[in-house]
Design an enzyme around this catalytic site. Structure first.
Site, PDB file in Angstrom:
ATOM      1  NE  ARG A  32      -4.027   1.583   1.368  1.00  0.00           N
ATOM      2  CZ  ARG A  32      -5.397   1.798   0.389  1.00  0.00           C
ATOM      3  NH1 ARG A  32      -5.082   1.601  -0.843  1.00  0.00           N
ATOM      4  NH2 ARG A  32      -6.230   2.722   0.888  1.00  0.00           N
ATOM      5  CB  THR A  82      -9.851  -1.005  -7.369  1.00  0.00           C
ATOM      6  OG1 THR A  82      -9.265   0.291  -6.664  1.00  0.00           O
ATOM      7  CG2 THR A  82      -8.199  -1.997  -6.757  1.00  0.00           C
ATOM      8  CB  THR A 113      -6.341   0.672  -6.218  1.00  0.00           C
ATOM      9  OG1 THR A 113      -7.142   1.883  -6.625  1.00  0.00           O
ATOM     10  CG2 THR A 113      -5.651   1.279  -5.275  1.00  0.00           C
ATOM     11  CB  ILE A 114      -3.807   4.431  -9.280  1.00  0.00           C
ATOM     12  CG1 ILE A 114      -4.351   4.204 -10.771  1.00  0.00           C
ATOM     13  CG2 ILE A 114      -2.239   4.369 -10.086  1.00  0.00           C
ATOM     14  CD1 ILE A 114      -4.533   5.285 -12.236  1.00  0.00           C
ATOM     15  CD  GLN A 136      -4.503   4.085  -2.786  1.00  0.00           C
ATOM     16  OE1 GLN A 136      -6.070   4.236  -2.860  1.00  0.00           O
ATOM     17  NE2 GLN A 136      -4.263   4.379  -3.812  1.00  0.00           N
ATOM     18  CB  SER A 163     -12.639  -0.701   1.247  1.00  0.00           C
ATOM     19  OG  SER A 163     -12.973   0.074   2.274  1.00  0.00           O
ATOM     20  N   GLY A 192     -13.988   0.239  -4.058  1.00  0.00           N
ATOM     21  CA  GLY A 192     -14.112   1.083  -2.812  1.00  0.00           C
ATOM     22  C   GLY A 192     -14.619   0.703  -1.930  1.00  0.00           C
TER      23      GLY A 192
HETATM   24  N1  GLU Z   1      -8.761   2.859  -2.565  1.00  0.00           N
HETATM   25  C1  GLU Z   1      -9.421   1.823  -2.616  1.00  0.00           C
HETATM   26  C2  GLU Z   1      -8.644   0.789  -1.285  1.00  0.00           C
HETATM   27  O1  GLU Z   1      -7.551   0.817  -1.504  1.00  0.00           O
HETATM   28  C3  GLU Z   1      -9.895   1.235  -3.723  1.00  0.00           C
HETATM   29  C4  GLU Z   1     -10.642   1.885  -4.354  1.00  0.00           C
HETATM   30  C5  GLU Z   1     -11.570   1.266  -5.796  1.00  0.00           C
HETATM   31  O2  GLU Z   1     -12.117  -0.236  -5.180  1.00  0.00           O
HETATM   32  O3  GLU Z   1     -12.495   1.899  -6.255  1.00  0.00           O
HETATM   33  O4  GLU Z   1     -10.074   0.818  -0.480  1.00  0.00           O
END
Ligand code: GLU
Length: 611
Positions: free
Chosen positions: A149, A423, A441-442, A462, A485, A507
């Site tokens: 991460r 993502t 993910t970005i 992020q 998440s 997300g």
């Molecule tokens: N940035 C989100 C996360 O780390 C993920 C976004 C996504 O799943 O689209 O949970």
């Protein structure tokens, strides 16, 4: 004439894209006014040299994702093998995974190759400028969790992200301050070194090939590129790769290559992660971000370290759940939700009936109440992980659910404000019992909008997964990881052998989507394809609201109907609306000794087996 035609197509696409991307849960790209006549005036006067015609590295010619009416096609997404299966949201990338395993690589080798390849041909969801997490189960029964991460740079203090009133000033979303220190390059290479068997050159070759030779733009990808039109105006470096010779976003069927990215990947392949974190690629990152007010330094990059944590573990009806601990909240709440559901005979409920929707959404509310209160980077705060994942605690939580009435529970915060939905998730499994689930993910589609000059990759945003509320456990702090998440998950059979490999983007809808997928397979004995395709429901807060997904064509029987909504309203559920998200690219180990992978039809998912 040609230009005019493209402009019309582009304008039509941009009108369609808002609908289409909203349908995919994309909250990132907000532009609905791409390709205006004013902005195209430049394209009228100056015609650039035609880019050379390319033959894509991996053919997707036999794969159709959308029918003539625009419905997502649900057939042709799965593959069954006696040896191994790879599944990603890009067919090319599943082909890469299968090719690596066919050459003798294990699931980790395949996953690393797929990870690099995804950054090339699905550049709007993940890549070298981002990060991710991985859950690995090895054939000897051991489980691992790899945390790559992003980390907040040392100078990324809260004051840079809020105005004088303490309100968010937009800097977490775009531009140079939006990026955490990327972990993807270090993370993928760490996994390869520790759990893979092949060389860097072998696993990176397919990604380099795609970057040089190109990939075919799908309907979904064309929408994503077109929707980023305004972003590309603001951060023009990305036009170089994603716009054509007429200064318009590439459309469906075009073949895009990215020679700068090919060079970057080649350098990493030759020299290792130091080329990215300590060499000229790192310097290009720092310099580009600085142009957009960024504060990331070479020191931040040099300090980046991949971490391994114990995965969180739980049990659901005898199956073992192995998933993501912090900095993701995903695995913990996935287990909490499943533990709550264990108090009910879910299998006897009709999927998406009022009783089913009520039970799930109340469980989601309880999990989200805990999430807002407790969840953050464990290096900065103590998280009661054992309690949150214990069956006893969930049994107590379940007592709060009134079977006849929706719960009104005050929210300490609304976590949906902190995350977005763009993502990628992919799964790999081999018959020896090695499996890898990776979500990376970005963050938003095309991340912060900043493409690193001369390097061909997009930077993440992020920092937007942090809270800007100074009292939140997940508040921005230098050196901290934003709460995620993401829930890459391996489910083991009661005998300890692999059963499912799963996960999704989406997300804060991620872990409730994964919970529904697992429950449908275990409780309703659904095929993996059906478990993925049947519409899902969500509540990403502990407030009294509820989102449901419209059904894919062919899944009318499981639709959340007007009658169901009326009944739920009667039970006190408020704010019921439609939403969409996810691309649950998963694998199941069948009783007959074969493995089936399924790509989610909501995006371009397609599995490929090794024969
Ligand atoms: N940035 C989100 C996360 O780390 C993920 C976004 C996504 O799943 O689209 O949970």
């Amino acid at each position: 004439m040609k230009k005019k035609l493209r402009r019309i197509v582009s304008a039509a696409l941009s009108a369609a894209m808002a609908t289409s991307l909203a349908a995919c849960g994309n909250t990132a790209a907000t532009s609905t006014t791409a390709a205006t006549s004013e902005t195209n005036a430049a394209a009228e006067t100056e015609t650039k040299a035609e880019k050379p015609a390319l033959t894509p590295a991996y053919s997707v010619a036999d794969f159709q994702t959308v029918d003539a009416e625009g419905n997502r096609i649900t057939t042709g997404r799965d593959a069954t093998s006696k040896k191994a299966v790879a599944v990603a949201s890009k067919y090319e990338v599943s082909q890469v995974g299968a090719e690596i395993m066919k050459k003798g690589g294990n699931a980790v080798d395949a996953a690393v190759a797929m990870g690099f390849a995804l950054g090339v041909c699905e550049p709007f969801t993940s890549g070298l400028g981002g990060g991710g997490i991985a859950t690995i189960h090895m054939k000897d029964g051991s489980n691992y969790f790899i945390d790559f991460r992003e980390v907040a740079p040392a100078l990324a203090t809260l004051d840079k992200y809020v105005d004088e009133k303490g309100e968010p000033n937009g800097n977490t979303k775009k531009g140079g301050l939006a990026s955490g220190v990327p972990g993807e390059c270090a993370g993928l290479l760490y996994m390869l070194e520790k759990y893979g068997t092949m060389t860097r050159a072998e696993v990176m070759a397919p990604a380099i090939r795609i970057a040089n030779e190109g990939f075919t733009v799908s309907t979904y990808c064309a929408n994503a590129i077109n929707d980023a039109y305004q972003t590309a105006q603001e951060f023009p470096e990305m036009q170089k790769v994603y716009w054509d010779e007429n200064d318009l976003p590439y459309g469906e069927g075009a073949v895009i290559n990215n020679p700068d990215l090919a060079k970057t990947l080649q350098k990493i392949s030759d020299e290792g992660a130091d080329a990215f974190y300590k060499g000229e690629i790192g310097q290009a990152m720092v310099d580009t971000l600085k142009e957009y007010d960024g504060v990331m330094t070479m020191e931040d990059l040099a300090k980046y370290t991949v971490l391994e944590h114990e995965p969180v573990e739980g049990e659901y009806r005898g199956y073992k759940i192995i998933s993501s601990p912090p900095p993701s909240s995903g695995g913990t709440h996935l287990i909490e939700i499943l533990n709550i559901l264990e108090n009910y005979d879910i299998g006897s409920m009709k999927i998406n009936s009022p009783e089913y929707v009520h039970t799930f959404t109340e469980a989601f509310k309880l999990a989200f109440a805990d999430r807002a209160k407790y969840m953050a980077d464990t290096a900065f705060t103590d998280v009661p992980l054992d309690g949150l994942t214990s069956q006893k605690y969930a049994d107590e939580r379940a007592k709060k659910i009134d079977p006849a009435k929706a719960m009104e529970e005050a929210a300490p915060d609304d976590p949906t404000l902190f995350e977005h939905t763009d993502t990628t998730h992919f799964s790999v499994g081999d018959i020896d019992g090695n499996c890898v689930a990776i979500t990376k993910t970005i963050n938003y589609y095309f991340g912060s909008g900043v493409m690193v000059k001369g390097c061909g990759f997009m930077m993440n945003n992020q920092m937007d997964d942090f809270s800007t509320d100074k009292d939140s456990v997940n508040v921005i702090e230098p050196g901290k990881k934003p709460l995620s998440s993401m829930s890459p998950t391996v489910v083991l059979k009661p005998d300890g052998t692999p059963f499912m490999v799963t996960g999704t983007p989406g997300g804060s809808r991620i872990f409730s989507s994964v919970a529904q997928t697992i429950s449908r397979v275990i409780d309703h004995k659904m095929t993996l394809l059906d478990a993925i395709c049947v519409p899902k429901i969500w509540n990403c807060s502990n407030k009294n609201k509820l989102d449901y997904e419209k059904n894919l064509k062919g899944y009318e029987e499981y639709a959340v109907t007007e009658d169901t909504i009326a009944k739920l309203t009667e039970m006190g559920h408020g704010e019921i609306k439609t939403a969409a998200s996810g691309s649950v690219n998963s694998i199941i180990y069948n009783d007959d000794g074969t493995i089936t992978g399924v790509g989610d039809p909501r995006q371009d998912g397609k599995a490929v087996g090794v024969d």
